[in-house]
Design a protein around this motif. Structure first.
Motif, PDB file in Angstrom:
ATOM      1  N   SER A 162     -12.185   0.577 -10.647  1.00  0.00           N
ATOM      2  CA  SER A 162     -11.685   0.797 -11.883  1.00  0.00           C
ATOM      3  C   SER A 162     -10.365   0.705 -12.191  1.00  0.00           C
ATOM      4  O   SER A 162      -9.898   0.699 -13.274  1.00  0.00           O
ATOM      5  N   GLY A 163      -9.544   0.341 -11.144  1.00  0.00           N
ATOM      6  CA  GLY A 163      -8.230   0.113 -11.442  1.00  0.00           C
ATOM      7  C   GLY A 163      -7.308   1.266 -11.129  1.00  0.00           C
ATOM      8  O   GLY A 163      -6.167   1.375 -10.823  1.00  0.00           O
ATOM      9  N   GLY A 164      -8.187   2.446 -10.604  1.00  0.00           N
ATOM     10  CA  GLY A 164      -7.432   3.748 -10.098  1.00  0.00           C
ATOM     11  C   GLY A 164      -7.160   3.942  -8.669  1.00  0.00           C
ATOM     12  O   GLY A 164      -7.668   2.924  -8.057  1.00  0.00           O
ATOM     13  N   VAL A 165      -6.735   4.813  -8.161  1.00  0.00           N
ATOM     14  CA  VAL A 165      -5.960   4.923  -6.716  1.00  0.00           C
ATOM     15  C   VAL A 165      -7.134   4.905  -6.000  1.00  0.00           C
ATOM     16  O   VAL A 165      -7.172   4.596  -4.691  1.00  0.00           O
ATOM     17  N   ASP A 166      -8.301   5.800  -6.370  1.00  0.00           N
ATOM     18  CA  ASP A 166      -9.349   6.154  -5.493  1.00  0.00           C
ATOM     19  C   ASP A 166     -10.120   4.728  -4.944  1.00  0.00           C
ATOM     20  O   ASP A 166     -10.571   4.877  -3.940  1.00  0.00           O
ATOM     21  N   SER A 167     -10.571   4.073  -5.961  1.00  0.00           N
ATOM     22  CA  SER A 167     -11.570   2.807  -5.818  1.00  0.00           C
ATOM     23  C   SER A 167     -10.561   1.747  -4.962  1.00  0.00           C
ATOM     24  O   SER A 167     -11.198   1.116  -4.095  1.00  0.00           O
ATOM     25  N   THR A 168      -9.246   1.604  -5.398  1.00  0.00           N
ATOM     26  CA  THR A 168      -8.467   0.541  -4.634  1.00  0.00           C
ATOM     27  C   THR A 168      -8.301   0.836  -3.277  1.00  0.00           C
ATOM     28  O   THR A 168      -8.197   0.137  -2.294  1.00  0.00           O
ATOM     29  N   LEU A 169      -8.038   2.242  -2.851  1.00  0.00           N
ATOM     30  CA  LEU A 169      -7.761   2.642  -1.703  1.00  0.00           C
ATOM     31  C   LEU A 169      -8.879   2.476  -0.725  1.00  0.00           C
ATOM     32  O   LEU A 169      -9.036   2.096   0.174  1.00  0.00           O
ATOM     33  N   THR A 170     -10.039   2.836  -1.266  1.00  0.00           N
ATOM     34  CA  THR A 170     -11.525   2.733  -0.847  1.00  0.00           C
ATOM     35  C   THR A 170     -11.603   1.230  -0.394  1.00  0.00           C
ATOM     36  O   THR A 170     -12.078   0.782   0.797  1.00  0.00           O
ATOM     37  N   ALA A 171     -11.417   0.282  -1.226  1.00  0.00           N
ATOM     38  CA  ALA A 171     -11.568  -1.057  -0.896  1.00  0.00           C
ATOM     39  C   ALA A 171     -10.908  -1.371   0.412  1.00  0.00           C
ATOM     40  O   ALA A 171     -10.994  -2.231   1.065  1.00  0.00           O
ATOM     41  N   LEU A 172      -9.320  -1.033   0.398  1.00  0.00           N
ATOM     42  CA  LEU A 172      -8.284  -1.308   1.514  1.00  0.00           C
ATOM     43  C   LEU A 172      -8.922  -0.758   2.643  1.00  0.00           C
ATOM     44  O   LEU A 172      -8.902  -1.084   3.919  1.00  0.00           O
ATOM     45  N   LEU A 173      -9.379   0.695   2.698  1.00  0.00           N
ATOM     46  CA  LEU A 173     -10.057   1.309   3.912  1.00  0.00           C
ATOM     47  C   LEU A 173     -11.100   0.329   4.575  1.00  0.00           C
ATOM     48  O   LEU A 173     -11.473   0.312   5.811  1.00  0.00           O
ATOM     49  N   LEU A 174     -11.912  -0.141   3.574  1.00  0.00           N
ATOM     50  CA  LEU A 174     -13.173  -0.888   4.217  1.00  0.00           C
ATOM     51  C   LEU A 174     -12.615  -2.193   4.797  1.00  0.00           C
ATOM     52  O   LEU A 174     -13.170  -2.716   5.669  1.00  0.00           O
ATOM     53  N   LYS A 175     -11.536  -2.873   4.034  1.00  0.00           N
ATOM     54  CA  LYS A 175     -10.983  -4.041   4.787  1.00  0.00           C
ATOM     55  C   LYS A 175     -10.668  -3.561   6.087  1.00  0.00           C
ATOM     56  O   LYS A 175     -10.827  -4.359   7.132  1.00  0.00           O
ATOM     57  N   CYS A 210      -7.401  -7.888  -6.138  1.00  0.00           N
ATOM     58  CA  CYS A 210      -8.369  -8.733  -5.334  1.00  0.00           C
ATOM     59  C   CYS A 210      -7.770 -10.135  -4.863  1.00  0.00           C
ATOM     60  O   CYS A 210      -8.076 -10.190  -3.691  1.00  0.00           O
ATOM     61  N   GLN A 211      -7.131 -10.645  -5.806  1.00  0.00           N
ATOM     62  CA  GLN A 211      -6.523 -11.825  -5.535  1.00  0.00           C
ATOM     63  C   GLN A 211      -5.378 -11.719  -4.177  1.00  0.00           C
ATOM     64  O   GLN A 211      -5.648 -12.666  -3.352  1.00  0.00           O
ATOM     65  N   GLU A 212      -4.679 -10.596  -4.337  1.00  0.00           N
ATOM     66  CA  GLU A 212      -3.730 -10.286  -3.201  1.00  0.00           C
ATOM     67  C   GLU A 212      -4.219 -10.126  -1.896  1.00  0.00           C
ATOM     68  O   GLU A 212      -3.606 -10.305  -0.951  1.00  0.00           O
ATOM     69  N   GLU A 213      -5.639  -9.278  -2.120  1.00  0.00           N
ATOM     70  CA  GLU A 213      -6.194  -9.019  -0.866  1.00  0.00           C
ATOM     71  C   GLU A 213      -7.297  -9.959  -0.461  1.00  0.00           C
ATOM     72  O   GLU A 213      -7.853  -9.848   0.839  1.00  0.00           O
ATOM     73  N   GLY A 214      -7.510 -10.944  -1.067  1.00  0.00           N
ATOM     74  CA  GLY A 214      -8.237 -11.939  -0.863  1.00  0.00           C
ATOM     75  C   GLY A 214      -9.830 -11.701  -1.074  1.00  0.00           C
ATOM     76  O   GLY A 214     -10.773 -12.196  -0.257  1.00  0.00           O
ATOM     77  N   PHE A 215     -10.009 -10.744  -1.782  1.00  0.00           N
ATOM     78  CA  PHE A 215     -11.353 -10.467  -2.346  1.00  0.00           C
ATOM     79  C   PHE A 215     -12.100 -11.080  -3.301  1.00  0.00           C
ATOM     80  O   PHE A 215     -11.551 -11.505  -4.120  1.00  0.00           O
ATOM     81  N   GLU A 216     -13.415 -11.267  -2.945  1.00  0.00           N
ATOM     82  CA  GLU A 216     -14.165 -11.956  -4.025  1.00  0.00           C
ATOM     83  C   GLU A 216     -14.225 -10.797  -5.237  1.00  0.00           C
ATOM     84  O   GLU A 216     -14.459  -9.780  -4.994  1.00  0.00           O
ATOM     85  N   TYR A 217     -14.021 -11.302  -6.467  1.00  0.00           N
ATOM     86  CA  TYR A 217     -14.014 -10.317  -7.587  1.00  0.00           C
ATOM     87  C   TYR A 217     -14.898 -10.719  -8.772  1.00  0.00           C
ATOM     88  O   TYR A 217     -14.999 -11.883  -9.177  1.00  0.00           O
ATOM     89  N   ARG A 230      -0.816   9.918  -0.499  1.00  0.00           N
ATOM     90  CA  ARG A 230      -0.022   9.232   0.721  1.00  0.00           C
ATOM     91  C   ARG A 230      -0.314   7.995   1.135  1.00  0.00           C
ATOM     92  O   ARG A 230       0.440   7.142   1.318  1.00  0.00           O
ATOM     93  N   MET A 231      -1.662   7.841   1.447  1.00  0.00           N
ATOM     94  CA  MET A 231      -1.974   6.512   1.950  1.00  0.00           C
ATOM     95  C   MET A 231      -1.607   5.508   1.141  1.00  0.00           C
ATOM     96  O   MET A 231      -1.216   4.436   1.542  1.00  0.00           O
ATOM     97  N   ALA A 232      -2.039   5.671  -0.189  1.00  0.00           N
ATOM     98  CA  ALA A 232      -2.013   4.668  -0.975  1.00  0.00           C
ATOM     99  C   ALA A 232      -0.570   4.120  -1.227  1.00  0.00           C
ATOM    100  O   ALA A 232      -0.233   2.887  -1.445  1.00  0.00           O
ATOM    101  N   ARG A 233       0.376   5.213  -1.315  1.00  0.00           N
ATOM    102  CA  ARG A 233       1.830   4.765  -1.556  1.00  0.00           C
ATOM    103  C   ARG A 233       2.273   4.153  -0.182  1.00  0.00           C
ATOM    104  O   ARG A 233       3.248   3.210  -0.378  1.00  0.00           O
ATOM    105  N   GLU A 234       2.029   4.352   0.885  1.00  0.00           N
ATOM    106  CA  GLU A 234       2.146   4.023   2.327  1.00  0.00           C
ATOM    107  C   GLU A 234       1.775   2.343   2.112  1.00  0.00           C
ATOM    108  O   GLU A 234       2.402   1.450   2.866  1.00  0.00           O
ATOM    109  N   LYS A 235       0.579   2.115   1.594  1.00  0.00           N
ATOM    110  CA  LYS A 235       0.121   0.892   1.473  1.00  0.00           C
ATOM    111  C   LYS A 235       0.818  -0.233   0.352  1.00  0.00           C
ATOM    112  O   LYS A 235       0.536  -1.208   0.239  1.00  0.00           O
TER     113      LYS A 235
END
Length: 409
Positions: free
Chosen positions: A42-55, A101-108, A228-233
């Motif tokens: 969605s562009g929010g902190v929850d979904s973007t952190l979710t994507a990074l955790l899965l990566k 997604c471009q920065e993280e190399g994810f298909e989008y 906290r994790m989102a800011r750290e990343k």
């Protein structure tokens, strides 16, 4: 897999002889390294952190975003809009998701669900208000759009995935033994660790068959830790305002402009005319402000009579109900209890769960329902129970089922 137990009471219908039994639930595993996971962004902190955790888990991540905004509401550029699901700010959200997604190399992919959203959410929302009911568009959206039309769009793109993940605060569990004496062990929705952010009420209607491939990686992470994790990343979304509304209130009039409003009388419980309303779609149960009547004491919307086009006001103390009748019920795995059960019930997202008895309801002569109705009797009276909202049944944080409130008593 994590195991936990819940104990709940039930009664033999129609004899109210209570007994209890204990059920063991197993928390479903999260995706593992090598799995292909589609993440709803969605562009929010929850979904973007979710994507990074899965990566970080070693998953192949594919990002998808729903496109809802159709531009049919005229936007006043001079106004500052609150961030909402249905708004022109979607353009900025998609841009930020694409960049992420471009920065993280994810298909989008952006998946167009405008037509489905208009039919299943916007039209439903308007029809319910015009029927004197108070709908919950987020529940409708999750069932038919986020976990419905979006999934269909993913399949049309021929994307083969192991799991679909979102940033919802909820978890997926499965009973260790069959439900209610059956062999069925469907996926069920349980509350997240952070109760202050729990979103299970919004997703209770998502079918167990869909939940088989759904996971919520933030289930056991407090919101404060997410930030906290989102800011750290270094996630830009960590500083983004969270979406709070289905649609900004200032655009309600435009949404309902397809039909002229029908003014009518505002009355009290004795039938005395207190004033005029501007159309029942502008009122909800429990409302106090903006009623347009003069009174020596506070008055609230007690009920809405759509048949006679009336808005009924009353004192606050008159808004209490001992229970409700709900229909259009959903049950995990479509397995409904054969007997009445004792559980907690939430009558709106912000309400605290209250102990209640749930039993099959036999319609009186002249009553009609959209599905099998159930009677829910509260242990203590509840204020401003609104037809159109959902009554969701919980036991120790696990959703046992839920339905749409039809009437109160």
């Amino acid at each position: 897999m994590a195991n936990f137990y819940i104990t709940f009471y039930a009664c033999s219908y129609p004899c109210y002889i209570l007994y209890y039994f204990t059920m063991k639930y197993i928390e479903e595993d999260l995706p593992k390294a090598g799995d292909t996971v589609v993440v709803g962004l969605s562009g929010g902190v929850d979904s973007t952190l979710t994507a990074l955790l899965l990566k970080d888990m070693g998953c192949k991540v594919i990002g998808v975003t729903m496109s809802l905004w159709d531009g049919k509401i005229k936007v006043d550029e001079a106004k500052t809009l609150r961030d909402s699901c249905y708004s022109p700010k979607e353009i900025d959200d998609i841009a930020s998701c694409k960049k992420f997604c471009q920065e993280e190399g994810f298909e989008y992919h952006v998946i167009d669900v405008k037509d489905e959203y208009h039919k299943e959410v916007l039209e439903y929302f308007k029809a319910e208000y015009r029927a004197g009911r108070t709908p919950n568009p987020c529940i409708r959206c999750n069932r038919y759009i986020k976990f419905g039309a979006l999934h269909y769009g993913i399949k049309k793109l021929n994307i083969d995935f192991d799991y679909f993940c979102t940033g919802h605060y909820a978890k997926i569990v499965r009973p260790a033994e069959g439900l209610y004496g059956t062999d069925s062990k469907p996926c069920m929705i349980a509350s997240a660790m952070d109760q202050s952010k729990d979103q299970t009420y919004f997703i209770y209607r998502v079918p167990s068959s869909v939940l088989e491939k759904v996971r919520f990686p933030l289930a056991n992470i407090p919101k404060s830790e997410v930030f906290r994790m989102a800011r750290e990343k270094g996630l830009a979304a960590a500083d983004k305002e969270e979406s709070q509304d289905f649609i900004p209130e200032e655009y309600f009039d435009q949404l309902f402009s397809d039909k002229p409003a029908l003014p009518g009388d505002i009355i009290d419980l004795d039938g005395k005319v207190l004033g005029k309303h501007r159309g029942i779609e502008h009122y909800t149960i429990g409302q106090r402000r903006g009623l347009g009547v003069s009174s020596t004491r506070p008055l609230y919307v007690h009920s809405i009579d759509a048949v006679n086009n009336l808005v009924v006001l009353a004192d606050n103390s008159d808004l209490n109900s001992n229970g409700l009748i709900a229909d259009e019920f959903v049950w995990p795995g479509d397995v409904e209890p054969g007997e009445c059960i004792d559980s907690c019930v939430k009558i709106r997202l912000a309400s605290r769960p209250v102990q209640a008895k749930v039993e099959p309801y036999v319609p009186a002569e002249g009553e009609s329902f959209k599905g099998k109705p159930w009677k829910i009797t509260f242990e203590s009276p509840q204020r401003a129970v609104a037809p159109g909202q959902s009554a969701v049944l919980y036991k120790d944080g696990v959703i046992l089922g839920g339905g749409i409130i039809s009437k109160t008593f």
